[in-house]
Design a protein around this motif. Sequence first.
Motif, short mmCIF file in Angstrom:
data_model
loop_
_atom_site.label_atom_id
_atom_site.label_comp_id
_atom_site.label_asym_id
_atom_site.label_seq_id
_atom_site.Cartn_x
_atom_site.Cartn_y
_atom_site.Cartn_z
N LYS A 195 0.86 -1.18 0.00
CA LYS A 195 0.00 0.00 0.00
C LYS A 195 0.90 1.23 0.00
CE LYS A 195 -4.41 -1.39 1.95
NZ LYS A 195 -4.51 -2.44 0.98
N MET A 196 0.58 2.16 -0.87
CA MET A 196 1.39 3.36 -0.98
C MET A 196 0.98 4.33 0.12
SD MET A 196 3.81 4.69 -2.65
CE MET A 196 4.55 6.31 -2.60
N VAL A 197 1.96 5.01 0.69
CA VAL A 197 1.62 6.01 1.71
C VAL A 197 1.27 7.32 1.01
CG1 VAL A 197 3.03 4.99 3.50
CG2 VAL A 197 4.05 6.67 1.97
N GLU A 198 0.36 8.07 1.60
CA GLU A 198 0.05 9.40 1.08
C GLU A 198 1.26 10.28 1.28
OE1 GLU A 198 -2.24 10.86 -0.57
OE2 GLU A 198 -3.50 9.06 -0.74
N THR A 199 1.60 11.04 0.28
CA THR A 199 2.70 11.98 0.48
C THR A 199 2.37 13.32 -0.15
OG1 THR A 199 5.01 12.43 0.00
CG2 THR A 199 3.93 10.87 -1.45
N GLU A 200 2.51 14.35 0.66
CA GLU A 200 2.27 15.71 0.18
C GLU A 200 3.37 16.11 -0.79
OE1 GLU A 200 -0.20 18.19 1.87
OE2 GLU A 200 -1.06 16.17 1.87
N SER A 201 4.55 15.57 -0.53
CA SER A 201 5.74 15.98 -1.24
C SER A 201 5.63 15.70 -2.74
CB SER A 201 6.94 15.24 -0.68
OG SER A 201 8.04 15.39 -1.53
N LYS A 202 6.17 16.61 -3.52
CA LYS A 202 6.20 16.40 -4.97
C LYS A 202 7.55 15.85 -5.40
CE LYS A 202 2.43 18.96 -6.70
NZ LYS A 202 1.99 19.90 -5.65
N GLY A 203 8.25 15.26 -4.45
CA GLY A 203 9.57 14.71 -4.74
C GLY A 203 9.53 13.57 -5.75
N MET A 204 10.71 13.20 -6.21
CA MET A 204 10.82 12.08 -7.15
C MET A 204 10.76 10.78 -6.37
SD MET A 204 11.33 10.81 -10.18
CE MET A 204 12.12 11.93 -11.34
N ILE A 205 9.88 9.87 -6.83
CA ILE A 205 9.73 8.59 -6.13
C ILE A 205 10.60 7.54 -6.83
CG2 ILE A 205 8.09 6.78 -5.49
CD1 ILE A 205 5.96 9.01 -5.37
N GLU B 142 1.95 8.39 -12.03
CA GLU B 142 0.74 7.84 -12.65
C GLU B 142 0.75 6.30 -12.66
OE1 GLU B 142 2.94 9.87 -14.03
OE2 GLU B 142 3.45 9.30 -16.09
N TYR B 143 1.90 5.68 -12.40
CA TYR B 143 1.95 4.21 -12.31
C TYR B 143 1.44 3.72 -10.96
CZ TYR B 143 5.03 3.79 -16.45
OH TYR B 143 5.57 3.81 -17.70
N LEU B 144 1.44 4.63 -9.97
CA LEU B 144 1.12 4.22 -8.60
C LEU B 144 -0.37 4.31 -8.34
CD1 LEU B 144 3.98 5.95 -6.62
CD2 LEU B 144 3.46 3.50 -6.52
N ASN B 145 -0.84 3.41 -7.50
CA ASN B 145 -2.20 3.43 -7.05
C ASN B 145 -2.18 3.89 -5.60
OD1 ASN B 145 -4.81 2.96 -6.43
ND2 ASN B 145 -4.79 0.76 -6.91
N PHE B 146 -2.61 5.14 -5.35
CA PHE B 146 -2.51 5.69 -4.00
C PHE B 146 -3.65 5.23 -3.10
CE2 PHE B 146 0.44 8.39 -6.24
CZ PHE B 146 1.42 8.64 -5.29
N ASP B 147 -4.68 4.60 -3.70
CA ASP B 147 -5.86 4.23 -2.91
C ASP B 147 -5.91 2.75 -2.55
OD1 ASP B 147 -6.73 6.83 -3.18
OD2 ASP B 147 -7.58 6.38 -5.16
N GLY B 148 -5.13 1.94 -3.19
CA GLY B 148 -5.26 0.51 -2.92
C GLY B 148 -3.94 -0.20 -3.06
N ASN B 149 -4.03 -1.45 -3.45
CA ASN B 149 -2.83 -2.26 -3.57
C ASN B 149 -2.01 -1.90 -4.80
OD1 ASN B 149 -2.49 -3.94 -1.36
ND2 ASN B 149 -4.12 -5.31 -2.09
N ASN B 150 -0.70 -2.00 -4.64
CA ASN B 150 0.21 -1.90 -5.78
C ASN B 150 0.95 -3.22 -5.90
OD1 ASN B 150 0.39 1.16 -6.67
ND2 ASN B 150 0.15 1.10 -4.45
#
Lengths: 355, 363
Positions: free
Chosen positions: B92-102, B147-155
Amino acid sequence: MRTVNRIKDMRWRSAHLILVIIGFMAINQSTIAADLIKVLDLKGDWKFSINVKDEWASTSFNDKSWETIKVPSPWEDQGFYGYNGFGYYRKSFTIQSSLKGKTIYMVMGYIDDVDETYLNGHKIGSSGSFPPFYNTAYNALRIYSIPEGIINYNGVNTVAVKVYDSYQQGGIVSGDVGLFTDRFALPLTINLQGNWKFKTGDDLARKAFAHDDSQWDDLIVPGKWEDQGYRDYDGYAWYRKTFVYNGNLPGEKIVLVLGKIDDVDQVYINGVFAGSTGEFSNSPGKWVDTGERYRAFRGYYIPASLLKKNQKNTIAIRVYDAGGDGGIYEGPIGFISQVDYINYWKERKGLVNNK
Amino acid sequence: MKNIYRRYKYIKTGYSIVLLLLLAIPAKIHAEELRKLVQLSGYWKFSIGDYQEWANPGFDDSKWDEIRVPGKWEDSGYDEYNGYAWYRTKFKMVETESKGMIYLLLGRIDDVNEVYLNGKLLGKSGDFPPKYRTAYNEKRKYQVPREYLNFDGNNSIAIRVYDSFLEGGIIDNPVGIYIDEDFTFLDFDLSGKWKFHLGDNKQWSKVDFDDESWSEIRVPSEWEQEGYTDYDGYAWYRKEFRLPSNLRNINDLYLVLGKIDDYDHVYLNGASIGNVFELKKDGEYKRRGFEYNARRIYKIPANVLKADGVNVIAIRVYDEMWRGGIYEGPVGIMTEDKCKEYRRKHYVNQTFWDYVLDEIAVE
């Protein structure tokens, strides 16, 4: 065979025996090696007849009138002194149904010189080759995996062994005889253990399907070349094997298992590169980085389309040995479907953990 | 890696005690720059074999084995296995305010791998057979487009691995999702696909040069990770962009190019706007022999940027050895305020040992 050869052979044979002992000692440490467990002993009284007839392989043939002979033992010691030529062994047995589903191996000890072994009328293996293209395999331990559906778990099974001896001792002469299971057996669909063509030196033209290997030596694979007439040989050598593929491997990718090779190898199927362990220099005579590659177990994933169905196919293997033992020295050797290969490694993990 | 090698040059001055400290520092530098978002070490689904559908997030791997990551598979019951294998996990992806590079970091993988996030290819290291080339000693660091990440569910992560011999698998930390916060200082992000060509040619700095036939490369990323393993020497990067409207009437803009290994010369619309040696003179950068570690911050001269129309960046890079290229850090345009913050973060808060290092390095 000439006497000189015989003496040389005896030397090899004792060397072989020592190697087998060392091999069994090593099995306790090496987990990929066979871990054979005897499930049925077949030593003792067998039916025997000299000569050969096709129907003698069949289950229904009545062998009551045949001689009784002890196995293993040279037939010279069992009343057939001085006999060279064809002979036929038969024995019937029943097998416990709890073994159903397991890969069963028929171990026929050492046979002098050539054999073809049948179970319930189906050929399950052969070693060496009969005249007119005679070729001995007296120093190979006969371990034949029994294909599925051949064993009768509800009644009598008959094993029939056609033997040819060219000179001196003949028959099923020594070793263990019986049915075995192997806890670590890789269930190959196409078993390519046995005689391969072999030539020392290096020439990339040898990878081609049509390359003429008829003048090459025969070498038993697996088995290091030092044991088979190439003492102290280090450097390049090529192996070739031609076989007919009957198209019974499902899936787009299949696995060519080549056991262990000392030191590095490059594999071609019908002239097309199919896999390698280690890198070869393109300029001949240059140093090759071998590292620990002689210890690596080879299983090459290849496109099934490399094999031509119902036609002859050729595997050509370029081997470089930097020193010491050389060649394709440990099995299994053959093809398996990817699904079976995956299941094998998964099951094997359980076995290793329970050991 | 290179840090240690370079630092050996200064040992001749006899600061042998400092050597021990130097050896400890490279690891520290990395830990500082990326912040961990999701820990991914632990038990992953595992199967030997090779089927492309195993990359799909929906593939049912419930019957698969589970093995410890990181760790060589030989230690997990697959001793003696060489060849293909796949690793799969969900997170599960954590919410992040940051606009940093993941980034997805996968430590070290022996020998070759491809990595898929939610079914999409993130990157590849080494080459699979038949043109096998190991990448066992390359660091695995893959950019993760948001855009590849799913912030609401499973990745779903699926990794295809090929091992030739000896140990195999995902064998080292770090394994996880990380973020480079420095990207938040960018007013205009220029990371991503750039044009790339090996070699050296002055014509390649020109605006009207046609780079259509050049290959694409991800920036920032070590070019070793982009398929140019073992390449040392010259290469050029080119990128076309249009200035966003909010930056059009601002005078003091900076072109920030992360870190480059080793030397670079930067052209904007055909005009030379700086090189790493000039950075030294500016005082931004003091340590000699540490070009690979200097942050590239080039002030854009007046009248070079086109407010309307296409701008062209061309960068000539020379790599002495090992890692090469625009390999990490924020890449894009910063306003003066953001640039000051970025500098302050990295150059003002130098530790005592950074200071000592600088002093030693000046011969």
